[in-house]
Design a protein around this motif. Structure first.
Motif, short mmCIF file in Angstrom:
data_model
loop_
_atom_site.label_atom_id
_atom_site.label_comp_id
_atom_site.label_asym_id
_atom_site.label_seq_id
_atom_site.Cartn_x
_atom_site.Cartn_y
_atom_site.Cartn_z
N LYS A 160 3.95 1.49 -4.54
CA LYS A 160 4.93 0.91 -5.48
C LYS A 160 4.30 0.69 -6.86
CE LYS A 160 5.67 -2.79 -2.90
NZ LYS A 160 4.68 -2.53 -1.81
N SER A 161 3.12 0.06 -6.87
CA SER A 161 2.48 -0.21 -8.16
C SER A 161 2.06 1.09 -8.83
CB SER A 161 1.25 -1.11 -7.97
OG SER A 161 1.64 -2.36 -7.46
N THR A 162 1.60 2.03 -8.03
CA THR A 162 1.21 3.34 -8.55
C THR A 162 2.41 3.99 -9.24
OG1 THR A 162 -0.44 3.59 -6.81
CG2 THR A 162 0.33 5.61 -7.86
N GLY A 168 0.79 -1.23 0.00
CA GLY A 168 0.00 0.00 0.00
C GLY A 168 0.82 1.27 0.00
N1 LIG Z 1 -7.29 2.99 -8.62
C1 LIG Z 1 -7.20 3.34 -7.33
N2 LIG Z 1 -8.19 4.04 -6.74
C2 LIG Z 1 -8.09 4.44 -5.46
N3 LIG Z 1 -7.04 4.17 -4.66
C3 LIG Z 1 -6.03 3.45 -5.20
C4 LIG Z 1 -6.05 3.01 -6.55
N4 LIG Z 1 -4.91 2.32 -6.80
C5 LIG Z 1 -4.20 2.35 -5.66
N5 LIG Z 1 -4.87 3.03 -4.69
C6 LIG Z 1 -4.39 3.30 -3.32
O1 LIG Z 1 -3.11 3.90 -3.42
C7 LIG Z 1 -2.26 3.43 -2.40
C8 LIG Z 1 -1.03 2.79 -3.04
O2 LIG Z 1 -1.41 1.61 -3.73
P1 LIG Z 1 -0.39 0.71 -4.54
O3 LIG Z 1 0.39 1.58 -5.44
O4 LIG Z 1 -1.16 -0.40 -5.14
O5 LIG Z 1 0.56 0.16 -3.36
P2 LIG Z 1 1.60 -1.05 -3.37
O6 LIG Z 1 1.80 -1.48 -4.78
O7 LIG Z 1 2.84 -0.49 -2.74
O8 LIG Z 1 1.00 -2.13 -2.52
C9 LIG Z 1 -3.10 2.48 -1.55
O9 LIG Z 1 -3.62 3.19 -0.48
C10 LIG Z 1 -4.18 2.05 -2.51
O10 LIG Z 1 -5.35 1.70 -1.80
#
Ligand SMILES: Nc1ncnc2c1ncn2[C@@H]1O[C@H](COP(=O)(O)OP(=O)(O)O)[C@@H](O)[C@H]1O
Ligand SMILES: [Mg+2]
Length: 266
Positions: A56-58, A53
């Motif tokens: 990273k993916s973002t 959370g």
């Molecule tokens: N499409 C989306 N809409 C709303 N919140 C999102 C979305 N994608 C990710 N998030 C939020 O953004 C934050 C970072 O997510 P993410 O990048 O998936 O983290 P990681 O890959 O490090 O686990 C989290 O709080 C997640 O819930």
């Protein structure tokens, strides 16, 4: 001493300037990534490690040009990225293979979509399948393969067009420990043979240190980079890279950061 790769260095330079992402949700605004600056050199292997959370993916999706930043920008070889990156291969935790195509045809799809020379793609597909130890799986369908073999097919699919950038989002996350170790060795060998810029996302400290030239450590919400650490371990790195004193020091430093941030505690 780091040994030089056999071929000349290639890959694209990737940087972020004030790169920020916030999502609007029912509960209000969620700041996924605080304004973030970073820069990755052409041919560099960078790991990003951080808790679930932390964004990273973002971060990776914005680098791929698949998610629009809320502010700031991604620069590729100094130029602002305004559309999806094309000179790239991407591997996700879920292999996303098509069940109705053989593993070989899954890999060949990459070149087919890109309109690349069929003969050359066939040759390269067979070569990569041999290097990844999955040549026997050529004519099998994804549901006839183990998780490790499926992920090897998806790595071959990401590399078959020899992109300048490889983006991997927790690619080994669903695999057992022994398979992960062999995947690390094989990925390093493929990268050394055909140098490219790699961004490798993981929640494993050991995997991040074991693979990378540099580790970017991210902290929990709102997501941010808390530390960048150059990893000075010789290559190729052995199966038991964890036995090296320097490896233990790098890992300990990252664990200390996570403890300090409250991500981990004794
Ligand atoms: N499409 C989306 N809409 C709303 N919140 C999102 C979305 N994608 C990710 N998030 C939020 O953004 C934050 C970072 O997510 P993410 O990048 O998936 O983290 P990681 O890959 O490090 O686990 C989290 O709080 C997640 O819930
Ligand atoms: Mg993620």
């Amino acid at each position: 001493m780091l040994s030089e790769p056999a071929t000349t260095l290639r890959g694209l330079a990737i940087s972020g300037v004030g790169l920020t992402k916030q999502f609007e949700t029912q509960d209000g605004t969620n700041l996924a990534l605080q304004p973030t600056d970073f820069s990755i050199e052409p041919g560099e292997f960078v790991s990003v490690v951080g808790p679930s959370g932390c964004g990273k993916s973002t971060l990776m999706l914005m680098i791929a040009g698949l998610l629009e930043p809320s502010a700031g920008q991604v620069l590729v070889d100094g130029k602002p990225l305004t559309e999806p990156l094309t000179d790239v291969g991407i591997v996700f935790q879920d292999d996303l293979l098509l069940d109705f195509r053989t593993s070989r045809d899954n890999i060949l799809l990459q070149g087919k979509i890109r309109g690349l020379d069929k003969q050359e793609q066939l040759r390269r597909t067979d070569e990569l399948m041999a290097q990844l130890g999955i040549e026997k799986a050529k004519n099998r369908y994804p549901n006839q393969l183990s998780g490790g073999m499926r992920q090897r097919v998806s790595i071959a699919r990401a590399l078959v067009h020899d992109p300048s950038v490889l983006l991997m989002d927790e690619p080994f996350g669903a695999l057992d420990a022994l398979t992960r170790t062999q995947m690390r060795i094989d990925l390093e060998a493929l990268w050394r043979e055909r140098p490219k810029t790699v961004l490798f996302i993981t929640h494993s400290v050991e995997e991040a240190v074991g693979l990378a030239d540099r580790v970017i450590v991210m902290g929990p919400s709102p997501g941010r980079i808390v530390k960048e650490m150059k990893i000075d371990l010789p290559r190729p790195r052995p199966v038991q890279v964890g036995d090296e004193a320097a490896f233990a020091e790098y890992s300990a430093e990252i664990y200390a950061i996570f403890k300090q941030l409250g991500v981990l505690h004794d």
